[in-house]
Design a protein around this motif. Structure first.
Motif, mmCIF file in Angstrom:
data_model
loop_
_atom_site.group_PDB
_atom_site.id
_atom_site.type_symbol
_atom_site.label_atom_id
_atom_site.label_comp_id
_atom_site.label_asym_id
_atom_site.label_seq_id
_atom_site.Cartn_x
_atom_site.Cartn_y
_atom_site.Cartn_z
ATOM 1 N N ARG A 114 0.815 -1.229 0.000
ATOM 2 C CA ARG A 114 0.000 0.000 0.000
ATOM 3 C C ARG A 114 0.843 1.272 0.000
ATOM 4 N NH1 ARG A 114 -3.642 -2.872 3.374
ATOM 5 N NH2 ARG A 114 -2.478 -2.251 5.219
ATOM 6 N N THR A 115 2.013 1.248 0.660
ATOM 7 C CA THR A 115 2.765 2.497 0.816
ATOM 8 C C THR A 115 4.058 2.557 0.013
ATOM 9 O OG1 THR A 115 3.891 1.647 2.778
ATOM 10 C CG2 THR A 115 1.865 2.901 3.146
ATOM 11 N N GLU A 116 4.871 1.502 0.099
ATOM 12 C CA GLU A 116 6.205 1.571 -0.512
ATOM 13 C C GLU A 116 6.159 1.555 -2.042
ATOM 14 O OE1 GLU A 116 8.952 2.262 1.109
ATOM 15 O OE2 GLU A 116 7.981 2.160 3.056
ATOM 16 N N ILE A 117 5.282 0.720 -2.612
ATOM 17 C CA ILE A 117 5.222 0.645 -4.079
ATOM 18 C C ILE A 117 4.726 1.971 -4.673
ATOM 19 C CG2 ILE A 117 4.179 -0.544 -6.068
ATOM 20 C CD1 ILE A 117 4.561 -3.162 -4.588
ATOM 21 N N PRO A 118 3.609 2.547 -4.145
ATOM 22 C CA PRO A 118 3.183 3.850 -4.685
ATOM 23 C C PRO A 118 4.252 4.936 -4.496
ATOM 24 C CG PRO A 118 1.427 2.881 -3.379
ATOM 25 C CD PRO A 118 2.630 2.004 -3.200
ATOM 26 N N ARG A 119 4.982 4.892 -3.364
ATOM 27 C CA ARG A 119 6.020 5.896 -3.106
ATOM 28 C C ARG A 119 7.121 5.788 -4.183
ATOM 29 N NH1 ARG A 119 7.975 5.538 2.697
ATOM 30 N NH2 ARG A 119 6.331 7.007 3.133
ATOM 31 N N LEU A 120 7.567 4.567 -4.455
ATOM 32 C CA LEU A 120 8.587 4.359 -5.492
ATOM 33 C C LEU A 120 8.027 4.748 -6.861
ATOM 34 C CD1 LEU A 120 11.371 3.244 -6.432
ATOM 35 C CD2 LEU A 120 10.274 1.013 -6.652
ATOM 36 N N ASN A 121 6.790 4.337 -7.128
ATOM 37 C CA ASN A 121 6.182 4.630 -8.429
ATOM 38 C C ASN A 121 6.065 6.134 -8.685
ATOM 39 O OD1 ASN A 121 6.022 2.004 -9.238
ATOM 40 N ND2 ASN A 121 3.870 1.728 -8.686
ATOM 41 N N GLY A 122 5.801 6.895 -7.626
ATOM 42 C CA GLY A 122 5.712 8.352 -7.757
ATOM 43 C C GLY A 122 7.019 8.915 -8.317
ATOM 44 N N VAL A 123 8.139 8.459 -7.760
ATOM 45 C CA VAL A 123 9.455 8.925 -8.206
ATOM 46 C C VAL A 123 9.735 8.440 -9.629
ATOM 47 C CG1 VAL A 123 11.950 8.857 -7.742
ATOM 48 C CG2 VAL A 123 10.341 8.982 -5.835
ATOM 49 N N LEU A 124 9.410 7.158 -9.887
ATOM 50 C CA LEU A 124 9.664 6.599 -11.224
ATOM 51 C C LEU A 124 8.890 7.371 -12.291
ATOM 52 C CD1 LEU A 124 9.558 2.734 -10.517
ATOM 53 C CD2 LEU A 124 11.586 4.157 -10.851
ATOM 54 N N GLU A 125 7.596 7.580 -12.028
ATOM 55 C CA GLU A 125 6.751 8.247 -13.030
ATOM 56 C C GLU A 125 7.202 9.686 -13.271
ATOM 57 O OE1 GLU A 125 2.934 7.393 -11.269
ATOM 58 O OE2 GLU A 125 2.582 5.731 -12.655
ATOM 59 N N LYS A 126 7.585 10.360 -12.183
ATOM 60 C CA LYS A 126 8.054 11.747 -12.303
ATOM 61 C C LYS A 126 9.295 11.820 -13.197
ATOM 62 C CE LYS A 126 8.895 13.710 -8.380
ATOM 63 N NZ LYS A 126 8.571 14.207 -7.050
ATOM 64 N N ASN A 127 10.052 10.713 -13.218
ATOM 65 C CA ASN A 127 11.277 10.679 -14.009
ATOM 66 C C ASN A 127 11.106 9.900 -15.317
ATOM 67 O OD1 ASN A 127 13.631 11.962 -12.342
ATOM 68 N ND2 ASN A 127 12.302 10.919 -10.889
ATOM 69 N N GLY A 128 9.851 9.743 -15.727
ATOM 70 C CA GLY A 128 9.559 9.134 -17.023
ATOM 71 C C GLY A 128 9.866 7.645 -17.099
ATOM 72 N N LEU A 129 9.862 6.962 -15.923
ATOM 73 C CA LEU A 129 10.131 5.524 -15.917
ATOM 74 C C LEU A 129 8.851 4.746 -15.662
ATOM 75 C CD1 LEU A 129 13.342 5.878 -13.811
ATOM 76 C CD2 LEU A 129 13.317 4.815 -16.070
ATOM 77 N N GLU A 130 8.843 3.525 -16.129
ATOM 78 C CA GLU A 130 7.679 2.639 -15.971
ATOM 79 C C GLU A 130 7.463 2.292 -14.494
ATOM 80 O OE1 GLU A 130 5.315 -0.614 -18.212
ATOM 81 O OE2 GLU A 130 6.591 0.954 -19.055
ATOM 82 N N PRO A 131 6.258 2.484 -13.952
ATOM 83 C CA PRO A 131 6.011 2.123 -12.549
ATOM 84 C C PRO A 131 5.952 0.605 -12.358
ATOM 85 C CG PRO A 131 3.978 2.861 -13.586
ATOM 86 C CD PRO A 131 5.076 3.044 -14.609
ATOM 87 N N LEU A 132 6.170 0.167 -11.128
ATOM 88 C CA LEU A 132 6.036 -1.265 -10.810
ATOM 89 C C LEU A 132 4.563 -1.573 -10.610
ATOM 90 C CD1 LEU A 132 8.758 -2.110 -8.127
ATOM 91 C CD2 LEU A 132 8.954 -2.239 -10.592
ATOM 92 N N LYS A 133 4.112 -2.666 -11.168
ATOM 93 C CA LYS A 133 2.719 -3.051 -10.987
ATOM 94 C C LYS A 133 2.616 -3.778 -9.647
ATOM 95 C CE LYS A 133 -0.976 -5.430 -13.515
ATOM 96 N NZ LYS A 133 -1.439 -6.303 -12.450
#
Length: 140
Positions: A114-133
């Motif tokens: 619930r918390t760690e994956i969305p937190r990482l995905n936020g950074v990834l998406e901001k940097n134009g990288l594919e988020p983790l599903k």
């Protein structure tokens, strides 16, 4: 178990992400930090959830209490299954204790999803990288 499958799944995705990042020469500091933090949290969970070879990365406390969680559950199942009579009070107390441990682990794991994956995905998406599903949460 479900959480073992789910955590291996996350590890595979993280390995792919690391491979992608290692192929880019200009990985931003923010991304690297976020991935490192995520990896640390994931490793902690893996230590608790994944079945271990005996003593492999197992804490002394776990070893003293009968090995990794999966082994304890297995031994207890054998212990209860081998007697024609009802399980002993010790077996039942151990089962209650293991159930508590498993429930806590599942809560921790779901909290991670619930918390760690969305937190990482936020950074990834901001940097134009594919988020983790994220995997589905584990239900006990």
């Amino acid at each position: 178990s479900l959480s073992v499958t789910a955590i291996r799944n996350i590890r595979n995705k993280l390995n792919k992400l690391n491979k992608t990042l290692s192929e880019q020469s200009d990985t931003r500091e923010a991304v690297r930090k976020a991935v490192e933090r995520f990896e640390e949290r994931l490793s902690g969970l893996e230590k608790d959830i994944l079945p271990k070879e005996f003593f492999y990365r197992g804490s002394m406390e776990m070893a003293l209490r009968g090995g990794a969680l999966n082994q304890q559950v297995m031994f207890l199942g054998v212990s209860i299954g081998e007697y024609p009579s009802a399980p002993t009070e010790t077996d039942l107390a151990q089962l209650r204790e293991l159930t508590d441990v498993v429930n806590k682990l599942v809560d921790t794991f779901n909290e991670f999803i619930r918390t760690e994956i969305p937190r990482l995905n936020g950074v990834l998406e901001k940097n134009g990288l594919e988020p983790l599903k994220p995997p589905k949460e584990v239900i006990v």
